[in-house]
Design an enzyme around this catalytic site. Structure first.
Site, PDB file in Angstrom:
ATOM      1  CG  ASP A 108     -40.165 -23.720  19.261  1.00  0.00           C
ATOM      2  OD1 ASP A 108     -39.075 -23.832  18.672  1.00  0.00           O
ATOM      3  OD2 ASP A 108     -40.869 -22.700  19.201  1.00  0.00           O
TER       4      ASP A 108
ATOM      5  CB  SER B  29     -33.607 -12.068  16.364  1.00  0.00           C
ATOM      6  OG  SER B  29     -32.869 -13.252  16.130  1.00  0.00           O
TER       7      SER B  29
ATOM      8  CG  ASP C 119     -39.864 -23.596  24.516  1.00  0.00           C
ATOM      9  OD1 ASP C 119     -40.680 -23.952  25.387  1.00  0.00           O
ATOM     10  OD2 ASP C 119     -40.090 -22.674  23.705  1.00  0.00           O
TER      11      ASP C 119
ATOM     12  CG  ASP D  49     -32.992 -23.001  17.035  1.00  0.00           C
ATOM     13  OD1 ASP D  49     -33.298 -21.931  17.582  1.00  0.00           O
ATOM     14  OD2 ASP D  49     -33.833 -23.813  16.597  1.00  0.00           O
TER      15      ASP D  49
ATOM     16  CG  HIS E 111     -36.246 -21.250  21.015  1.00  0.00           C
ATOM     17  ND1 HIS E 111     -37.311 -20.923  20.208  1.00  0.00           N
ATOM     18  CD2 HIS E 111     -36.771 -21.775  22.155  1.00  0.00           C
ATOM     19  CE1 HIS E 111     -38.439 -21.231  20.835  1.00  0.00           C
ATOM     20  NE2 HIS E 111     -38.138 -21.751  22.022  1.00  0.00           N
TER      21      HIS E 111
ATOM     22  NE  ARG F 213     -29.169 -13.128  19.822  1.00  0.00           N
ATOM     23  CZ  ARG F 213     -30.198 -13.749  19.253  1.00  0.00           C
ATOM     24  NH1 ARG F 213     -30.167 -15.060  19.050  1.00  0.00           N
ATOM     25  NH2 ARG F 213     -31.258 -13.064  18.891  1.00  0.00           N
TER      26      ARG F 213
ATOM     27  CB  CYS G 128     -37.675 -22.800  14.153  1.00  0.00           C
ATOM     28  SG  CYS G 128     -36.501 -21.585  14.728  1.00  0.00           S
TER      29      CYS G 128
END
Ligand code: ABU
Length: 379
Positions: free
Chosen positions: A112, A305, A202, A252, A250, A269, A357
């Site tokens: 991040d 998520s 970020d 990724d 983010h 998505r 991450c």
């Protein structure tokens, strides 16, 4: 872990070149952040109702650290040098002349904060007050890289003021009352908590593909932040993208370049914007939808998520680390011709994410390449 005495070389142009040196985060002292304009946590079922904050439970922290240490060990066994950040007391209140914040966050997702592009590591602005000082946990490493690699470019984006001007007032209070359709309408309008008063981003909203940087505008990255990145990375092409997600944060766990010619896209998505589809199509890239995630709900106390299923670490164009419970995702990678390295990391979700991450590139063996010679005007 024995201290690694190897000399440093900083360089990484993309997400797939052979990984030689990486930073892996730590769970030590991570906090459920105190409320602030950018973030509201409301987890009454786990003992943190709205307005409360504090250290994540010790048994969770220990499990997360066990998995992070094991991940670091797996990478080291493969000959990859692993460095770790230096934790601070994240329960402390912090302040600047503009604001006071009752707690910090932690030092888990290095991705991040640190964006590696070529021989540069750029400290991102961040957009939460609780994460404003997070760069400090990486400073011992960055100082060392600076001493050891004369070609290392150490950069920091302008620290944002994060005053009331940076945020839309009471954004989350009204957002939480919206229907899903209304939330998605906000996404379409790129209307999230950040104003455009100052650049914010970020590092984890950036997917690196050689000369092309795909940057997601999100709840933590505003258009001004992307504009700053465009002006900063003048020899790159910076593409601003959004996905169909109600509160994006983010890129990724949404869109992941896997190797030249192949990218992984979130199966929920979607659809991708036409410009993005066209850019990849024109350059003969295949975009495959990710597999079904193993989990059907977020981990306890996690703001991430279930799509951490596709938050992977690529070790080289033929080898990928995947979270060990993600059986279908592992099978998909197997079919795509990857050697899959299963890494248990689900207990780290509450500490800020998955395998991508949890890492930040220091060195991948490779050169700057143009994977998208055919561009889309205006994108
Ligand atoms: N930091 C990656 C998490 C993104 C997501 O939960 O979808």
């Amino acid at each position: 872990m024995a201290e690694n005495k190897a000399k440093t070389k900083v360089c990484s142009w993309n997400e797939w070149d052979p990984l030689k040196h990486v930073i892996v985060g730590r769970a030590d002292g991570t906090q459920v952040q105190a409320p602030e304009p950018a973030v509201e946590r409301d987890w009454p079922e786990y003992g943190f109702p709205l307005g409360t904050y504090g250290r994540l439970p010790k048994e969770m922290e220990d499990k997360a650290n066990e998995q992070l240490d094991n991940f670091a060990h797996i990478l080291e066994q493969r000959g990859i040098r692993v460095d770790r950040p230096t934790p601070l007391d994240f329960s402390q209140a912090v302040q600047t002349p503009d604001w006071q914040q009752a707690s910090m966050f932690g030092c888990m997702p290095p991705r991040d904060v640190l964006l590696t592009v070529g021989n540069e590591i750029l400290e991102a602005t961040m957009s939460c007050r609780s994460r404003w000082f997070e760069y400090i946990v990486y400073r011992p490493l960055l100082e060392r890289y600076f001493q050891e690699d004369p070609d290392f470019r150490w950069e920091a984006a302008p620290k944002p003021r994060l005053t009331e001007r940076t945020y839309k007032k009471d954004y989350w209070k009204t957002f939480n009352a919206l229907s899903e359709a209304e939330k998605l309408a906000r996404t379409k309008a790129r209307d999230w908590v950040l104003t455009e008063a100052e650049p914010c981003f970020d590092a984890a909203d950036v997917a690196r593909c050689g000369r092309d940087l795909i940057v997601q505008q999100s709840t933590v990255t505003n258009a001004a932040g992307i504009s700053w990145l465009k002006r900063h990375f003048r020899n790159h092409r910076v593409h601003s993208v959004i996905f169909k997600e109600d509160a994006p944060m983010h890129i990724d766990a949404t869109f992941v370049p896997l190797r030249p010619g192949l990218a992984l896209s979130n199966r929920q998505r979607k659809p991708l914007t036409p410009e993005m589809v066209e850019l990849f199509r024109k350059n003969d890239w295949q975009i495959v939808e990710c597999a079904k995630p193993a989990h059907d709900k977020k981990a306890k106390l996690s703001f991430c998520s279930v799509w951490l299923s596709m938050n992977i670490l690529i070790l080289d164009p033929k080898t990928v680390c995947v979270e060990a419970s993600e059986k279908e995702q592992m099978e998909q990678f197997d079919k795509l011709g990857f050697e899959v390295v299963p890494v248990p990391l689900w207990d780290v979700a509450a500490f800020g994410g998955g395998l991508h991450c949890a890492t930040a590139d220091v060195y991948r063996e490779g050169t700057l390449e143009d994977y998208f010679p055919h561009q889309i005007p205006g994108f």
